[in-house]
Design a protein around this motif. Structure first.
Motif, short mmCIF file in Angstrom:
data_model
loop_
_atom_site.label_atom_id
_atom_site.label_comp_id
_atom_site.label_asym_id
_atom_site.label_seq_id
_atom_site.Cartn_x
_atom_site.Cartn_y
_atom_site.Cartn_z
N SER A 196 0.80 -1.23 0.00
CA SER A 196 0.00 0.00 0.00
C SER A 196 0.83 1.27 0.00
O SER A 196 0.30 2.36 -0.23
N GLY A 228 -0.52 4.79 1.25
CA GLY A 228 -1.97 4.70 1.32
C GLY A 228 -2.75 5.46 0.27
O GLY A 228 -3.97 5.61 0.40
N ILE A 250 -1.86 -3.15 3.35
CA ILE A 250 -0.78 -4.00 3.87
C ILE A 250 0.55 -3.54 3.30
O ILE A 250 0.72 -3.43 2.07
N ASP A 251 1.52 -3.29 4.18
CA ASP A 251 2.85 -2.90 3.74
C ASP A 251 3.85 -3.34 4.81
O ASP A 251 3.56 -3.24 6.01
N ASN A 301 5.90 3.47 6.23
CA ASN A 301 4.75 3.59 5.33
C ASN A 301 3.45 3.35 6.08
O ASN A 301 2.46 4.06 5.86
N CYS A 302 3.43 2.35 6.95
CA CYS A 302 2.21 2.05 7.71
C CYS A 302 1.84 3.22 8.63
O CYS A 302 0.65 3.52 8.82
N HIS A 303 2.84 3.87 9.20
CA HIS A 303 2.58 5.05 10.02
C HIS A 303 1.86 6.12 9.20
O HIS A 303 0.89 6.73 9.68
N VAL A 321 0.06 5.59 6.44
CA VAL A 321 -1.29 5.11 6.12
C VAL A 321 -2.23 5.41 7.28
O VAL A 321 -3.35 5.93 7.10
N THR A 368 -4.97 -1.16 8.75
CA THR A 368 -3.57 -1.11 8.33
C THR A 368 -2.83 -2.30 8.93
O THR A 368 -2.87 -2.52 10.15
N CYS A 407 0.85 -4.06 9.18
CA CYS A 407 2.29 -3.93 8.97
C CYS A 407 2.88 -5.34 8.84
O CYS A 407 3.21 -5.99 9.84
#
Length: 224
Positions: free
Chosen positions: A42, A45, A64-65, A70-72, A74, A88, A90
């Motif tokens: 992702s 996002g 999903i990453d 990156n998840c932060h 998103v 989300t 991780c």
């Protein structure tokens, strides 16, 4: 969206608002209220947020990453947009469940973390994330139907597809990245997996596709 201009892909988003206009337009056409979408790879996002807007409160998006940074983003961007319909995750996505060691990336490029190849910006600082399969996620989150499965994992797409063979019958559309450098054998195997599951192939702009042909934005659209 909160975007980091130090990274080239996010700088493109700041400058142009979109990095893959044809793929983005296809997302908007395919998704509607109440749908379920899975965004594998992702990044920050961009497409997950678009999907969340399209599916509405009755639908859900799984972003999903494997890159924690990156998840932060998103999560931050989901909250800024008021989207409570994005989960989300991780993690890396592959053929089976477990754990995998990856390498930290530079601030200039966190978009090309790869499980298949040495990343162009890998640094000697390892971190470990869960490795999950789409099949497991479909069971865990009780997904009766998946309107759209998007896969962009820098050459690891075959492993992701191997890990969702049991749930492909529940998927209506797949958008999967097919990089030219992955080679003809990669594209042919990808086509065999999806064809066996009953999909037909097009570019994201709608033209029929067969292995060996170029793809708009390097993305293949498999539909029923």
């Amino acid at each position: 969206m909160l975007l980091d201009p130090r990274e080239w892909t996010q700088l493109e988003l700041i400058q142009f608002g979109v990095t893959e206009p044809a793929t983005t337009a296809l997302f908007e056409r395919l998704l509607g209220s109440g749908d379920i979408a899975i965004d594998v790879g992702s990044h920050v996002g961009t497409l997950s947020l678009l999907a969340a807007h399209s599916v509405g409160a009755q639908g859900h998006v799984y972003a999903i990453d494997p890159q924690p940074h990156n998840c932060h983003l998103v999560l931050t961007n989901s909250a800024a947009s008021g989207f409570g319909n994005i989960t989300t995750i991780c993690a890396a996505v592959g053929q089976e469940d477990g754990f995998i060691t990856l390498q930290h990336q530079s601030d200039q490029d966190r978009a090309r973390l790869s499980l298949a190849n040495i990343g162009p910006n890998d640094q000697p600082y390892p971190f470990v994330v869960p490795l999950v399969s789409v099949d497991d996620l479909a069971i865990r989150y009780e997904m009766p139907r998946i309107r759209l499965l998007k896969i962009d994992v820098e050459g690891y797409e075959l492993a992701v597809l191997e890990g969702c063979k049991a749930s492909l019958s529940r998927v209506d559309n797949v958008i999967v990245e097919v990089l030219p450098e992955s080679g003809a054998a990669f594209a042919a195997q990808l086509a065999r997996i999806l064809s066996a599951a009953g999909f037909k192939f097009s570019s994201v702009t709608g033209e029929a596709w067969s292995p060996g042909q170029a793809l708009t934005e390097n993305n293949l659209w498999a539909s029923r």
